[in-house]
Design an enzyme around this catalytic site. Structure first.
Site, PDB file in Angstrom:
ATOM      1  N   ASP A 418      41.944 -11.643  21.186  1.00 35.33           N
ATOM      2  CA  ASP A 418      42.563 -13.002  22.020  1.00 35.33           C
ATOM      3  C   ASP A 418      42.333 -14.127  21.465  1.00 35.33           C
ATOM      4  O   ASP A 418      41.681 -14.401  20.244  1.00 35.33           O
ATOM      5  CB  ASP A 418      41.624 -12.900  23.356  1.00 35.33           C
ATOM      6  CG  ASP A 418      42.469 -13.769  24.606  1.00 35.33           C
ATOM      7  OD1 ASP A 418      43.333 -14.222  24.341  1.00 35.33           O
ATOM      8  OD2 ASP A 418      41.872 -13.581  25.636  1.00 35.33           O
ATOM      9  N   GLU A 421      44.563 -19.642  18.675  1.00 37.79           N
ATOM     10  CA  GLU A 421      45.695 -20.846  18.615  1.00 37.79           C
ATOM     11  C   GLU A 421      45.052 -22.074  18.255  1.00 37.79           C
ATOM     12  O   GLU A 421      45.625 -23.120  18.364  1.00 37.79           O
ATOM     13  CB  GLU A 421      46.487 -20.875  19.889  1.00 37.79           C
ATOM     14  CG  GLU A 421      47.073 -19.660  20.289  1.00 37.79           C
ATOM     15  CD  GLU A 421      46.072 -18.868  21.347  1.00 37.79           C
ATOM     16  OE1 GLU A 421      46.785 -17.705  21.944  1.00 37.79           O
ATOM     17  OE2 GLU A 421      44.905 -19.367  21.616  1.00 37.79           O
ATOM     18  N   ASP A 482      48.971 -15.972  29.849  1.00 36.57           N
ATOM     19  CA  ASP A 482      48.406 -16.154  31.028  1.00 36.57           C
ATOM     20  C   ASP A 482      49.314 -16.800  32.197  1.00 36.57           C
ATOM     21  O   ASP A 482      49.031 -17.978  32.651  1.00 36.57           O
ATOM     22  CB  ASP A 482      46.996 -17.041  31.073  1.00 36.57           C
ATOM     23  CG  ASP A 482      46.047 -16.483  30.172  1.00 36.57           C
ATOM     24  OD1 ASP A 482      45.969 -15.213  29.793  1.00 36.57           O
ATOM     25  OD2 ASP A 482      45.169 -17.383  29.412  1.00 36.57           O
TER      26      ASP A 482
END
Length: 600
Positions: A418, A421, A482
């Protein structure tokens, strides 16, 4: 101090190279520039522009493939040099300077535009050349970027640029290739920014620079579009062909996707973003079997670790006292498993002290460890700071990989890498590059370590990553982040998948039901149907997503599509093997299959 655009006005000379031509050029205000034009493959030419009289060395490249060059030639005429490959002809006019791209049969693809202005002299877009900081008597004090402006045909449509949640056709928009956590699927921000655009009129472009890239695709005027690379180079590949041929050539340059194992193509169940226990995991696993729902993978999300100590690889012993036993029990029930991870380390954990002692984290310009605040560490208890693993440090990469190996030794089968970024632009990496240069490539380095660590145990492996960079398709798969639990976000998510497909991501998926909020039964069913017909299928969310929570009708429909997915696995896997050969993604927008259909 002002920023000026210094367009290239002429080539003072040129010389042949092993694969093409290099031009010594001059800009307005007499700054020097170098343009290298190279044949790469029958459908691919490369154009690299750098400031100064000598080409600057390449500091980072996404390109790993070396395609067959095929026949090519250089021809000269008065004031013109021409490079010809199997499918492309590039004409370089020396004075005034201009590059023109055509097919072998003479059809115009595009050409440089130096005069995108109105009759009053007001410029819409910059001239191809340099963007510089200047003083009155120093016209090129510092180069800030390199730009290219090309003709936009009225029939041009461009797609790709990564996972975009807005309109699929990019014409008329300005896009910044700079990975961000957009906290959903409702803005121009994106987890997966890829500097590749696929045209419907015979060509596409891939920009091979690690820094931020601006794409102004007819947003400044409807006559031209601009590519802007921050830093001291613009290095792009123009690829001729249909959308499929463009994606195939792009993935030949940046790498073809691996084929996940068969079990990865089935349904993935998830604990979701809740604090689960061994008993709750096994209860869901056994209920799936009792309900007759085919399911191949059980994913344990972030709370397999202690709450908000992410990511220190320490199991929460209060809720999960014997992880080896839990993973073995899932195996006995017929499930492979997946563990959530990220590349950030909380300052509260012992793992931080270990990594900081050995210099495994990103640093500030003054040499101290960088402690940014990222979402995964924001809590009411103030545990806001973390460190970020520096994968350009071989020792740090080995250290991190060992943590993954420890989990594989316990019985883990795969990981969910995950985040990644949020690399600060002023960070300093061990390879000497800055965060401005490594911000976009960082997910590639991170996912490579995770994928390779897993592949040390099996020939075919899978990951479940959120961010991306060119080449990340080598390490499938990727999911859409998300989105909120609304029909709007479902539509946005699907558009993101189609854009990701046009950007070469072969294995794209999403959270069935959406992530933030609680989906209605109807939304859960519709999103699940889309999920079962995606490259990979997983239910997941910020709240529980087990299908029996949405009523008997939803459960019945979910079971029906789960069984359909199970029957389709051999079919989907066959397209996975095809993607490993030609790079064409499993899920495709209509324009990829039917580029000449005006309704596509």
């Amino acid at each position: 101090m002002e920023t000026r655009n210094l367009g290239i006005v002429r080539a003072l000379g040129w010389e042949r190279t092993a694969t093409g031509i290099e031009f010594q050029c001059v800009t307005e205000a007499m700054a020097a520039a170098r343009v290298a034009l190279s044949a790469v493959a029958p459908r691919v030419v490369r154009v690299r522009t750098t400031p100064g009289p000598v080409a600057a060395p390449k500091r980072f490249s996404y390109v790993v493939g070396r395609p067959d060059l095929g026949p090519w030639s250089v021809d000269t005429a008065a004031n013109r040099v021409t490079l010809t490959t199997g499918h492309i002809v590039v004409e370089a006019s020396l004075d005034p300077w201009q590059l023109t791209y055509r097919t072998r049969d003479g059809r115009l693809l595009t050409h440089q535009v130096h005069d995108d202005a109105n009759f009053a002299g007001q410029r819409f877009g910059p001239r191809p050349g340099l963007e510089v900081e200047s003083l009155p008597h120093d016209p090129a004090r510092r180069v800030r970027g390199v730009v290219e402006t090309l003709l936009l045909d009225p029939e041009d449509h461009f797609y790709g640029s990564g996972e975009r949640f807005g309109r699929l056709d990019l014409v008329g928009r300005s896009i910044r290739i700079w990975n961000r956590n957009p906290y959903g699927a409702r803005s121009e921000l994106a987890y997966k920014n890829l500097p590749v655009i696929v045209g419907s009129r015979g060509y596409g472009i891939f920009v091979d620079v690690p820094t931020a890239v601006g794409l102004h695709l007819g947003s400044r005027s409807n006559r031209a579009y601009t590519l802007e690379a921050e830093g001291d180079e613009l290095d792009y590949y123009l690829i001729a062909g249909t959308p499929k041929e463009i994606v195939t050539a792009y993935t030949e340059l940046t790498g073809r996707p691996a084929v996940p194992p068969e079990w990865a193509f089935g349904l993935w169940a998830s604990t979701c973003f809740v604090q689960f226990t061994e008993a709750s995991v096994l209860e869901v696993a056994r209920r799936l079997r009792a309900e007759g729902i085919p399911c191949d993978v059980f994913h344990l999300d972030s709370f397999w670790q202690r709450a908000y100590m992410w990511c220190d690889f320490e199991w929460d012993s209060d809720r999960l006292p014997d992880p080896r036993r839990l993973l073995a029990e899932l195996h006995r029930e017929g499930f492979h498993n997946c563990l959530w991870i990220n590349p950030y380390v909380s300052l509260q954990s012992a793992l931080y002290r270990e990594g900081a002692t050995h210099g495994y984290f990103l640093r500030r310009p003054d040499g101290s460890v960088y402690h940014p605040i990222v979402w995964s560490q924001r809590t009411e208890r103030g545990m806001g700071l973390c460190a970020i693993v520096d994968f350009t440090n071989p020792a740090a990469a080995t250290w991190y990989r060992a943590k993954l190996t420890d989990q594989l030794d316990l019985g883990a089968d795969s990981f969910k890498p995950d985040f990644a970024e949020e690399i600060p632009a002023d960070a300093v990496f061990a390879n000497g590059l800055t965060g401005a240069e490594m911000h976009n490539p960082y997910p590639l380095l991170y996912q490579k370590e995770v994928f390779d660590a897993t592949r040390a145990r099996a020939d075919r492996v899978v990951a479940w990553s959120r961010s991306a960079a060119p080449g990340a398709q080598r390490y499938p798969g990727h999911w859409s982040g998300d989105p909120e639990c609304t029909f709007l976000d479902l539509a946005n998510t699907l558009r993101g998948g189609l854009a990701a497909s046009m950007s070469g991501l072969a294995y794209w998926s999403h959270d069935m039901g959406g992530f933030w909020g609680d989906p209605s039964p109807e939304l859960f069913v519709r999103w699940s149907q889309a999920g079962f017909l995606s490259a990979l299928s997983r239910f997941h969310g910020a709240t529980p997503r087990e299908p029996w929570r949405y009523g008997d009708d939803a459960l019945r429909i979910f079971r029906q599509y789960a069984r359909l997915r199970s029957r389709l696995v051999p079919y989907v896997v066959s397209y996975g093997w095809q993607a490993s050969e030609d790079g064409v993604p499993l899920m495709r927008p209509m324009v990829m299959e039917f580029p000449d259909d005006p309704a596509g």
